[in-house]
Design a protein around this motif. Structure first.
Motif, PDB file in Angstrom:
ATOM      1  N   SER A   1      -0.963  -3.641   5.463  1.00 52.97           N
ATOM      2  CA  SER A   1      -2.206  -3.271   5.995  1.00 52.97           C
ATOM      3  C   SER A   1      -2.567  -2.107   5.533  1.00 52.97           C
ATOM      4  CB  SER A   1      -2.179  -3.156   7.498  1.00 52.97           C
ATOM      5  OG  SER A   1      -1.266  -2.147   7.900  1.00 52.97           O
TER       6      SER A   1
ATOM      7  N   TYR B   1      -8.467   4.635   0.097  1.00 54.48           N
ATOM      8  CA  TYR B   1      -9.560   3.924  -0.284  1.00 54.48           C
ATOM      9  C   TYR B   1      -9.968   4.557  -1.782  1.00 54.48           C
ATOM     10  CZ  TYR B   1      -9.970   0.953   3.700  1.00 54.48           C
ATOM     11  OH  TYR B   1      -9.848  -0.137   4.614  1.00 54.48           O
TER      12      TYR B   1
ATOM     13  N   ARG C   1      -7.345  -6.964  -1.036  1.00 49.14           N
ATOM     14  CA  ARG C   1      -7.665  -8.220  -0.927  1.00 49.14           C
ATOM     15  C   ARG C   1      -8.407  -8.389   0.554  1.00 49.14           C
ATOM     16  NH1 ARG C   1      -7.978  -8.411  -5.681  1.00 49.14           N
ATOM     17  NH2 ARG C   1      -6.197  -9.608  -7.072  1.00 49.14           N
ATOM     18  N   LYS C   2      -8.991  -8.963   0.926  1.00 52.11           N
ATOM     19  CA  LYS C   2      -9.638  -9.405   2.091  1.00 52.11           C
ATOM     20  C   LYS C   2      -8.972 -10.679   2.536  1.00 52.11           C
ATOM     21  CE  LYS C   2     -12.882  -7.169   4.248  1.00 52.11           C
ATOM     22  NZ  LYS C   2     -12.723  -6.190   5.159  1.00 52.11           N
TER      23      LYS C   2
ATOM     24  N   THR D   1     -11.552 -10.846   7.891  1.00 56.20           N
ATOM     25  CA  THR D   1     -12.071  -9.426   7.991  1.00 56.20           C
ATOM     26  C   THR D   1     -10.889  -8.207   7.818  1.00 56.20           C
ATOM     27  OG1 THR D   1     -11.470  -9.366  10.500  1.00 56.20           O
ATOM     28  CG2 THR D   1     -13.794 -10.119   9.889  1.00 56.20           C
ATOM     29  N   ARG D   2      -9.851  -8.622   7.398  1.00 56.43           N
ATOM     30  CA  ARG D   2      -8.876  -7.591   7.356  1.00 56.43           C
ATOM     31  C   ARG D   2      -8.533  -7.406   6.153  1.00 56.43           C
ATOM     32  NH1 ARG D   2      -2.594  -8.887   7.949  1.00 56.43           N
ATOM     33  NH2 ARG D   2      -1.659  -6.964   8.300  1.00 56.43           N
ATOM     34  N   THR D   3      -8.325  -6.012   5.702  1.00 60.84           N
ATOM     35  CA  THR D   3      -8.054  -5.535   4.350  1.00 60.84           C
ATOM     36  C   THR D   3      -6.887  -5.270   4.304  1.00 60.84           C
ATOM     37  OG1 THR D   3     -10.416  -4.445   4.146  1.00 60.84           O
ATOM     38  CG2 THR D   3      -8.695  -3.790   2.493  1.00 60.84           C
TER      39      THR D   3
END
Length: 103
Positions: free
Chosen positions: A56, A72, A83-84, A87-89
């Motif tokens: 994560s 970021y 990667r997605k 909805t989780r990056t």
């Protein structure tokens, strides 16, 4: 809000346990080693510990010792691969290792 020893530093004692601000350095180091699989002792049943392919954003920041904003920025500079998953990056461990190796 009344200042008590629990919130003297302005921290809300109801923060989630995953929040880096509520962890001690030892807890963070233990969590990081569990993420990257440095403890290769066999788990229950004799199977070796699994090393994740992705982590994560919060865990990547913990591993690298940087905050979300810097993380970021590294993604924007294409120095980390994000990667997605729904909805989780998530951040690839390969890109984290490559970033550390280039330093």
């Amino acid at each position: 809000m009344k200042v008590t020893p629990d919130n003297a530093a302005g921290r809300d004692k109801n923060l989630s346990p995953r929040s880096p601000s509520t962890r001690t350095l030892d807890q963070a180091a233990q969590h990081a080693s569990s993420i990257i699989g440095t403890d290769a002792r066999p788990q229950q049943g004799g199977a070796p510990a699994l090393i994740p392919l992705v982590v994560s954003v919060a865990d990547a920041g913990l591993l690298l010792g940087v905050g979300r904003t810097h993380l970021y920025a590294l993604i924007g500079q294409k120095r980390l691969v994000a990667r997605k998953l729904g909805t989780r990056t998530v951040i690839t461990m390969a890109s984290i290792r490559a970033l550390v190796d280039e330093a």
